[in-house]
Structure formats: C-alpha cells, structure tokens
Design an enzyme around this catalytic site. Structure first.
Site, short mmCIF file in Angstrom:
data_model
loop_
_atom_site.label_atom_id
_atom_site.label_comp_id
_atom_site.label_asym_id
_atom_site.label_seq_id
_atom_site.Cartn_x
_atom_site.Cartn_y
_atom_site.Cartn_z
CE LYS A 188 -2.83 3.23 1.57
NZ LYS A 188 -1.92 4.35 1.20
CD GLU A 264 12.36 4.14 9.52
OE1 GLU A 264 12.00 5.12 10.24
OE2 GLU A 264 12.83 4.25 8.38
CB CYS A 299 12.37 8.74 8.68
SG CYS A 299 13.44 7.59 7.82
CD GLU A 398 9.27 12.62 11.88
OE1 GLU A 398 8.20 12.00 11.88
OE2 GLU A 398 10.35 12.14 11.51
P1 ADP Z 1 2.38 10.71 7.14
O1 ADP Z 1 1.74 11.55 8.19
O2 ADP Z 1 3.83 10.90 7.02
O3 ADP Z 1 1.67 10.69 5.85
P2 ADP Z 1 1.18 8.20 7.79
O4 ADP Z 1 1.54 7.25 8.88
O5 ADP Z 1 -0.14 8.84 7.85
O6 ADP Z 1 2.35 9.22 7.75
O7 ADP Z 1 1.31 7.49 6.38
C1 ADP Z 1 2.21 6.46 6.06
C2 ADP Z 1 1.47 5.36 5.34
O8 ADP Z 1 0.50 4.82 6.23
C3 ADP Z 1 0.70 5.81 4.11
O9 ADP Z 1 0.78 4.83 3.11
C4 ADP Z 1 -0.71 5.93 4.63
O10 ADP Z 1 -1.68 5.78 3.62
C5 ADP Z 1 -0.76 4.79 5.60
N1 ADP Z 1 -1.82 4.94 6.64
C6 ADP Z 1 -2.33 6.07 7.14
N2 ADP Z 1 -3.29 5.80 8.04
C7 ADP Z 1 -3.40 4.45 8.12
C8 ADP Z 1 -4.21 3.55 8.88
N3 ADP Z 1 -5.12 3.97 9.74
N4 ADP Z 1 -4.03 2.22 8.69
C9 ADP Z 1 -3.09 1.77 7.83
N5 ADP Z 1 -2.31 2.57 7.09
C10 ADP Z 1 -2.45 3.90 7.22
#
Ligand code: ADP
Length: 494
Positions: A188, A264, A299, A398
């Site tokens: 994903k 990570e 990161c 961050e």
């Molecule tokens: P950022 O704030 O840097 O975008 P996220 O953790 O939101 O960091 O995003 C990192 C990845 O996690 C992306 O691929 C995002 O679509 C996915 N993501 C965000 N929310 C969820 C969730 N509730 N469950 C699984 N994956 C998620």
C-alpha cells in the site's frame, strides 16, 4: 544529467493508474478514483484508484494463494534471484523516466530522487537477490543420537505500508528482502506517492515474477491500509510512517491474528556539534543538507542541532548561510538542492510549527515562510530557529519539514541528556575530533544510527532501525531478513 530529456518527461501525460492485483490492472471495486496533484505546480497529474476494503481483500487473497501454492516460495533461491536481478535491470534501464514521474508525484529534487529512488531500489533489490542463495540454515550442537536442524522459512504474506518521502527506496527496503525470502506481498503506497511503485510492480511482472506475488493497492491509509492491518490472512506487517499510524497497526494486529508488526517511525534526531569538530564549515554544510534535503522530509533528518555554547553563534551563522545558499524550487531542475514540500497539508503543518515558535519568542534566524507561491507549488524556505527550549514542541515533535531547532549545551553530559530527551531514537550525529568522545557518544546516545563527523549516507551494508518510539525491527543489511524469514526447527531422533 540529461536536462532536455527531463524537460520532455516533465510534460509527458500520465495515464490514469490502476491497482495491480493478481497480475492484472484493476480499478477500485466501486470505480472511485483519487486525484493525484503535483506539488510542483498544484496541477492534476493523473488519477488513481481510491481503493476499497474489497480491493485490499482481493489483493490479500491473491497473495495468499500465491504463497500457499509455492509458485514463488518453492522456487530455488537461485531462480528467485534471477527474476529479481532481471527486475533490477529493468528498473535501472528506465531510471530517469521513473525518477521524473516520482518527482512530479512527490516533489523531491531530481538529483536526489534519481539516486535515492530508482537507483537505490535497484541496488537494494540486487543486494537481497544476491544474498538469498548464500544464506544457510544451522545444524545445532546437539548430543549424538539427535539432529537439530534450524531452517529459515519465509513468514508468508507480507503487508507493506510505505510513506511518500522516498517511496521506492523505502519500498525496496521492504520488497527486496521480503520477495527474496520467498514471501508474497500486498503493498500500500502513500496517497501522494503511488505512481512509481505501481510502475516498478509492472516491471516485476515483466521480469517474470509470477502474478499474485507482488500486489499493489492504492487509496487511503484508513481504508486500504487498515484492511491490510486487520486481515487474518496477512502474516507480517512492515511499515514506515507516523507514530500515530504505527500504534493503529499494533492495535489491529492485536485485534486480528497477532501478525508481526515492524515499525519504522519518525525521529527528532540530534545533530551534536562540539567546539572541537574537525571542520566547522564542513559540519555546517553537511548539517544543512542533513536537515534540508528533500525539504526535511526524511525520517533520519537531523532536525535538532545541539551546539556547544562556545561556538553557538559562529556555527549558527555558518549554518544559516549554508541554508540560504541552497537553491530551493523546481525539483526537476538538476541544480535545485531542495524541491517541493509534498502537499499543502504538509506545508501548513510546517508553517504551524514555525508560527508557534515565533509566538513563544524563539528566533527565526532564516526562512520561516512559504516561497514561490506564484508557481502554484508547495515550497518552503529552509528555516533555522534558535533559542528553542528542550520542552518546546519544536524540540520534541517531528515536523517532517525544512525546520531546524537549535539548542545550546555546555557539557558533554548535557549534550547526551538533551540528545536522549525525546521519545524518539532513530538517528544522531556527533561532530568532534576527539576519538574517545566520539565512541562515548555512540554508546550513550539512544538511537539506531549515530553518525560521526558526517550526516546520512549510510549504505546497504548497515541496518537502519529505531529504538523507543522510533520503532522496531531493521531495514537494510542482511539483518532485514529476520523480519521475513522465520526460524523453524526440525528435531530428529537418529
Ligand atoms: P504521514 O503523516 O507521514 O503521511 P502516515 O503514517 O499517515 O504518515 O502514512 C504512512 C502510510 O501509512 C501511508 O501509506 C498511509 O496511507 C498509511 N496509513 C495512514 N493511516 C493508516 C491507517 N489507519 N491504517 C493503515 N495505514 C495507514
């Protein structure tokens, strides 16, 4: 770099993207799409499926079938290696096209993107491909009359959820060892950086990877990512992203099938400059790169500068000049040092941190504002903030943007306390000419990687992982296989 080719590629239309499920391109089950907006100029680049939970489930089912029938895991390691090496060659042959597509999608400066994205993915895939037929199991030192064999078996279906800052580099850190190990994958990508991962997944098929081994589903994290995290058919979840999402993944694992979860997460990495640093000019230049490259969307970015009070003013001045000398703007111009912020949302978040620091009376030495607004893109000036208190949000949380918090220290002990004074523990750096001090600092700083007299650049041979709320498990190096290969014992009575 071939700038005329970049100019041609920059204008090339990007066809609507589709999921890759079981070797076929598919729209979302309900036909919904998401707009892909380019951070370079705010224009519509293309669309991609707004994936549904059913899409995620279809991809997981395909990966499950592909794992269980052995079409990949039962190949000889050398056969998987051959396909992975072919895949790396195909990516390498299209590196510039892929890099430009990625830049149009996520905004990273092209010089960095070419090296850190397709070419880094190529190196990573080759590294794990080359390793997989050189990993041996063990014969245990049992008593005569018994034989203990320790096999290394692929964990099964891996869910990989990756972020937008370096989709290919980070994606390959997961895909390389997972696929080499014989696992199958549902990937994903992030909402704002999916296109290049879809592109290289197509190339995997072209290289001969069987359908269903690598599946890619685009869409929202809370829908597609959550469905992967909750699935009882997924054996391990590997993730790079925010702490908030990391927590959700652990909860989802606990609620569902206790799948292994490797995270990570972010950092607030201290970059510590002692007065005896060998070359302050070099330290300032590298420190500026260590926070401002890719607009701070790294990161391991050195986002806290801890500087010996004796050289505070001199060093901050050098660093501010280095920051101002960095060309920020069009990421497809090879002379650009730092490209676009990934999205309006991220830019607003960065600016909110700066406004809060301003309101607290901190000093904005340089930057602190949006630039190049007339382009329609999302750009921000490299920003240095001094007088930051250790308890400020800017010193604790961050930003994931080009914002550096500067804090002075008087003693080595105080530097260590400040360095370790956050919830994170991803990266750090120490600048000193004193070898003993360097080693003391490496031991005492709580972080997965401590650089000495440099920042960044650690290659594939060393692991990357965090401690504390920066996560668990490791990407890169042979240690990454630990996430994808389970130990399995055969106990045999002779
Ligand atoms: P950022 O704030 O840097 O975008 P996220 O953790 O939101 O960091 O995003 C990192 C990845 O996690 C992306 O691929 C995002 O679509 C996915 N993501 C965000 N929310 C969820 C969730 N509730 N469950 C699984 N994956 C998620």
């Amino acid at each position: 770099m071939d700038t005329s080719r970049i100019d041609t590629l920059r204008a090339a239309p990007v066809p609507p993207a589709a999921h890759l499920i079981d070797g076929a391109h598919r729209p979302a089950s309900d036909g919904a799409v998401m707009e892909v907006i380019s951070p370079l100029d705010g224009t519509l680049l293309t669309t991609m499926p707004r994936g549904t939970a059913q899409d995620a489930e279809a991809a997981i089912a395909a990966a499950r079938r592909a794992f269980d029938d052995g079409r990949w895991s039962d190949l000889a390691p050398a056969a998987r290696k051959a396909i992975l090496l072919k895949w790396a060659d195909l990516i390498e042959a299209q590196a510039l096209e892929i890099a430009v597509l990625g830049v149009r999608d996520n905004g990273t400066e092209i010089g960095m993107a070419l090296k850190a994205e397709p070419l880094s993915a190529v190196a990573t895939i080759r590294y794990y491909a080359e390793a997989i037929d050189k990993l041996y199991g063990e014969i245990a030192p049992t008593a005569p009359g018994t034989l203990g064999l320790v096999h290394r078996a692929p964990v099964g279906v891996v869910g990989a959820i990756v972020p937008w800052n370096f989709p290919l580099m980070i994606g390959a850190w997961k895909l390389g060892p997972a696929l080499a190990a014989g696992c199958t994958v549902v990937l994903k990508p992030a909402e704002t950086a999916s296109l290049t991962l879809l592109r290289i997944a197509d190339l995997a098929l072209e290289a001969g990877m069987p359908p269903g081994v690598l599946n890619v589903v685009t869409g929202e994290g809370g829908v597609v990512g959550a469905a992967i995290a909750e699935s009882p058919q997924v054996d391990a979840l590997v993730f790079t992203g925010s702490g908030a999402t990391g927590r959700r993944l652990l909860e989802a694992s606990a609620r569902s099938n206790l799948k292994r979860v490797y995270l990570e997460l972010g950092g607030k990495s201290p970059n510590i400059v002692f007065a005896d640093a060998p070359d302050l000019d070099e330290a300032a230049k590298v420190s500026a790169m260590g926070i401002f490259r890719n607009s701070g969307q790294v990161c391991v970015a050195g986002s806290r500068l801890l500087v010996d009070r004796a050289i505070h003013d001199v060093f901050v001045e050098k660093l501010a000049r280095a920051a101002e000398a960095m060309k920020v703007g069009d990421p497809l111009d090879p002379s650009t040092a730092s490209g676009a912020v990934n999205s309006e949302r991220q830019l607003a978040q960065n600016l909110a941190f700066v406004e809060e620091a301003r309101a607290q009376g901190r000093t904005i030495v340089t930057g602190g504002h949006r630039i190049l607004e007339e382009t329609g893109g999302t750009y921000m000036a490299p920003t240095v903030v001094t007088g930051v208190a250790p308890t400020d949000r800017l010193a604790q949380e961050e930003v994931f943007g080009p914002v550096l918090a500067v804090l002075p220290f008087d003693t080595e002990k105080e530097a260590i306390a400040l360095a370790n004074g956050t919830d994170f523990g991803l990266a750090a750096a120490v600048w000193t000419a004193d070898l003993s001090r360097a080693h003391r600092m490496v031991r005492r700083i709580r972080a997965g990687v401590v650089h000495v007299n440099t920042y960044g650049g650690a290659d594939m041979t060393v692991p990357l992982g965090g401690v504390g709320q920066s996560g668990n498990g490791h990407d890169k190096s042979l240690h990454a296989f630990d996430k994808y290969l389970d130990l399995k014992t055969a106990w045999i009575k002779l």
